[in-house]
Design an enzyme around this catalytic site. Structure first.
Site, PDB file in Angstrom:
ATOM      1  N   TYR A 120       1.044  -1.280   0.396  1.00  0.00           N
ATOM      2  CA  TYR A 120       0.103   0.189   0.140  1.00  0.00           C
ATOM      3  C   TYR A 120       0.849   1.047   0.337  1.00  0.00           C
ATOM      4  O   TYR A 120       2.196   1.327   0.115  1.00  0.00           O
ATOM      5  CB  TYR A 120      -0.828   0.062   1.177  1.00  0.00           C
ATOM      6  CG  TYR A 120       0.061   0.121   2.620  1.00  0.00           C
ATOM      7  CD1 TYR A 120       0.691  -0.273   3.261  1.00  0.00           C
ATOM      8  CD2 TYR A 120      -0.606   1.650   3.094  1.00  0.00           C
ATOM      9  CE1 TYR A 120       1.038   0.017   4.474  1.00  0.00           C
ATOM     10  CE2 TYR A 120       0.099   2.140   4.098  1.00  0.00           C
ATOM     11  CZ  TYR A 120       0.743   1.114   5.465  1.00  0.00           C
ATOM     12  OH  TYR A 120       1.360   1.339   6.088  1.00  0.00           O
ATOM     13  N   ARG A 127       8.425   3.641  -4.622  1.00  0.00           N
ATOM     14  CA  ARG A 127       8.498   2.531  -3.733  1.00  0.00           C
ATOM     15  C   ARG A 127       7.015   2.039  -3.902  1.00  0.00           C
ATOM     16  O   ARG A 127       7.197   1.106  -3.341  1.00  0.00           O
ATOM     17  CB  ARG A 127       7.915   3.956  -2.030  1.00  0.00           C
ATOM     18  CG  ARG A 127       8.100   3.072  -1.359  1.00  0.00           C
ATOM     19  CD  ARG A 127       7.886   3.620  -0.034  1.00  0.00           C
ATOM     20  NE  ARG A 127       7.189   3.765  -0.093  1.00  0.00           N
ATOM     21  CZ  ARG A 127       6.606   4.886   0.898  1.00  0.00           C
ATOM     22  NH1 ARG A 127       7.690   4.566   2.403  1.00  0.00           N
ATOM     23  NH2 ARG A 127       5.129   5.473   1.929  1.00  0.00           N
ATOM     24  N   ARG A 174      -8.391 -20.553  -1.383  1.00  0.00           N
ATOM     25  CA  ARG A 174      -7.156 -20.806  -0.011  1.00  0.00           C
ATOM     26  C   ARG A 174      -5.819 -21.486  -0.502  1.00  0.00           C
ATOM     27  O   ARG A 174      -6.349 -22.785  -0.676  1.00  0.00           O
ATOM     28  CB  ARG A 174      -7.417 -20.255   0.997  1.00  0.00           C
ATOM     29  CG  ARG A 174      -6.771 -20.196   1.831  1.00  0.00           C
ATOM     30  CD  ARG A 174      -7.001 -20.472   3.578  1.00  0.00           C
ATOM     31  NE  ARG A 174      -6.302 -19.901   4.054  1.00  0.00           N
ATOM     32  CZ  ARG A 174      -4.959 -20.463   5.318  1.00  0.00           C
ATOM     33  NH1 ARG A 174      -5.242 -21.898   4.516  1.00  0.00           N
ATOM     34  NH2 ARG A 174      -3.952 -20.144   5.541  1.00  0.00           N
ATOM     35  N   LYS A 211       6.442  -1.783   1.902  1.00  0.00           N
ATOM     36  CA  LYS A 211       5.043  -1.019   2.497  1.00  0.00           C
ATOM     37  C   LYS A 211       3.779  -2.054   2.114  1.00  0.00           C
ATOM     38  O   LYS A 211       3.270  -2.219   1.881  1.00  0.00           O
ATOM     39  CB  LYS A 211       4.899  -0.210   2.187  1.00  0.00           C
ATOM     40  CG  LYS A 211       4.623   0.941   3.005  1.00  0.00           C
ATOM     41  CD  LYS A 211       4.024   2.101   2.598  1.00  0.00           C
ATOM     42  CE  LYS A 211       2.773   3.104   3.088  1.00  0.00           C
ATOM     43  NZ  LYS A 211       3.007   3.665   4.636  1.00  0.00           N
ATOM     44  N   GLU A 250      12.336   2.873  14.137  1.00  0.00           N
ATOM     45  CA  GLU A 250      11.569   4.074  13.436  1.00  0.00           C
ATOM     46  C   GLU A 250       9.931   3.528  14.441  1.00  0.00           C
ATOM     47  O   GLU A 250       9.650   2.770  15.276  1.00  0.00           O
ATOM     48  CB  GLU A 250      11.419   3.131  12.287  1.00  0.00           C
ATOM     49  CG  GLU A 250      10.543   1.523  12.158  1.00  0.00           C
ATOM     50  CD  GLU A 250       9.694   1.732  10.017  1.00  0.00           C
ATOM     51  OE1 GLU A 250       9.624   2.561   9.145  1.00  0.00           O
ATOM     52  OE2 GLU A 250       9.861   0.465   9.628  1.00  0.00           O
ATOM     53  N   LEU A 273      11.571   0.921   6.536  1.00  0.00           N
ATOM     54  CA  LEU A 273      11.076   1.726   5.813  1.00  0.00           C
ATOM     55  C   LEU A 273      11.678   3.263   5.173  1.00  0.00           C
ATOM     56  O   LEU A 273      11.699   3.987   6.149  1.00  0.00           O
ATOM     57  CB  LEU A 273       9.420   1.900   5.840  1.00  0.00           C
ATOM     58  CG  LEU A 273       8.496   3.014   4.512  1.00  0.00           C
ATOM     59  CD1 LEU A 273       7.793   1.282   3.392  1.00  0.00           C
ATOM     60  CD2 LEU A 273       7.106   2.882   5.042  1.00  0.00           C
TER      61      LEU A 273
END
Ligand SMILES: Cc1ncc(COP(=O)(O)O)c(C=O)c1O
Length: 286
Positions: free
Chosen positions: A33, A52, A101, A150, A182, A206
């Protein structure tokens, strides 16, 4: 009022937007995302977020959505349709659904799912936290080892925010092998004299798009930047501390594990960097 959101090529009222229960982001957290801010109706740091996103997709061998080259237009259309002046645009790409799945990735004919929605936040740039500063706790970093990608695996960051809330604080900084990695949803900085210290890039954190812009502005303003690890003790004895992210820009930190940082009020370097970031971003927004 209902938002208009984007799902796989369609602009829809949010209540009509649907994805499969077999979507891999739902079953496996197999999705990536980006969150991009909007100021004055303009999209901030779009190019950096797009680069990114492409990197995250590549690192996970995930296909680019067909609309990849139209993402700026889609962002702009959502801003227009939802009349966003200040706020955020959330974008998620998942590996899609093969209709069942399975741990193995589906075959290449299964197309990625692309979802975008807006969040209107009037007053985003004028956050009261910029004046009061944030209170932070430190917690152990228990996330997976590829934090440079991310992904939508955000359970531990959510737990961290709940731990901070339970302690009467605003957020948490995560610590691994004695060093701060972070914040739960932001990059972490301390300031000593005229030097800004923030962890070097690697798989452990990140690579923040706001981080890159703020470090560039800091250097242009003749501030010294050191990209290296620091400890909680070093942070407690710093002159200032702050965080950066696309949705908070630059916010000062005034307390860490109950200890005041500097004189316990927002510091001048964080305030200056916030000012420069907002000024420059407004000029460069698309
Ligand atoms: C773990 C983490 N670090 C750093 C950041 C800041 O990145 P950016 O400045 O690109 O928003 C985020 C933003 O969501 C994050 O989740």
């Amino acid at each position: 009022m209902s938002r208009t959101v984007y799902v796989n090529g369609d602009y829809l009222p949010e209540e009509d937007a649907k994805i499969s229960i077999f979507d891999r982001s739902f079953l496996m957290a197999d999705g990536v995302y980006e969150v991009t801010s909007v100021l004055g109706g303009k999209i901030i740091d779009f190019a950096g977020h797009l680069v990114r996103l492409e990197r995250s997709l590549n690192e996970l061998d995930m296909q680019k959505p067909e609309a990849f080259d139209d993402l700026l237009d889609i962002h702009r259309e959502l801003v227009r349709l939802n009349d966003i002046d200040e706020g955020m645009i959330y974008l998620q790409v998942s590996r899609g659904s093969s209709g069942d799945r399975d741990f193995a990735y589906p075959s290449a004919d299964v197309k990625p799912t692309l979802v975008l929605f807006t969040q209107s936040k009037p007053g985003l740039a004028d956050s009261p936290a910029a004046k009061t500063g944030l209170k932070i706790i430190s917690i152990e970093d228990q996330r997976w080892g590829r934090r440079d990608i991310k992904t939508v695996q955000l359970l531990y960051p959510s737990m961290g925010k709940m731990m901070a809330k339970a302690a009467g604080c605003d957020d948490a900084w995560m610590v691994e092998d004695g060093a701060v990695t972070e914040g739960t949803s932001n990059n972490a900085y301390i300031v000593k004299g005229n030097t800004i210290i923030t962890r070097h890039l690697g798989n452990e954190i990140l690579s923040g798009i706001t981080r890159a812009a703020v470090l560039r502005f800091a250097k242009e303003a003749q501030m010294k930047v050191e990209e290296r690890s620091f400890t909680i003790d070093e942070a407690k004895s710093a002159d200032e501390a702050f965080i950066t992210s696309a949705s908070t820009f630059v916010l000062p930190v005034v307390e860490l594990d109950g200890a005041a940082i500097g004189n316990g009020t927002p510091g001048p370097i964080a305030a200056r960097l916030r000012e420069i970031y907002l000024e420059e971003s407004l000029k460069a927004g698309v």
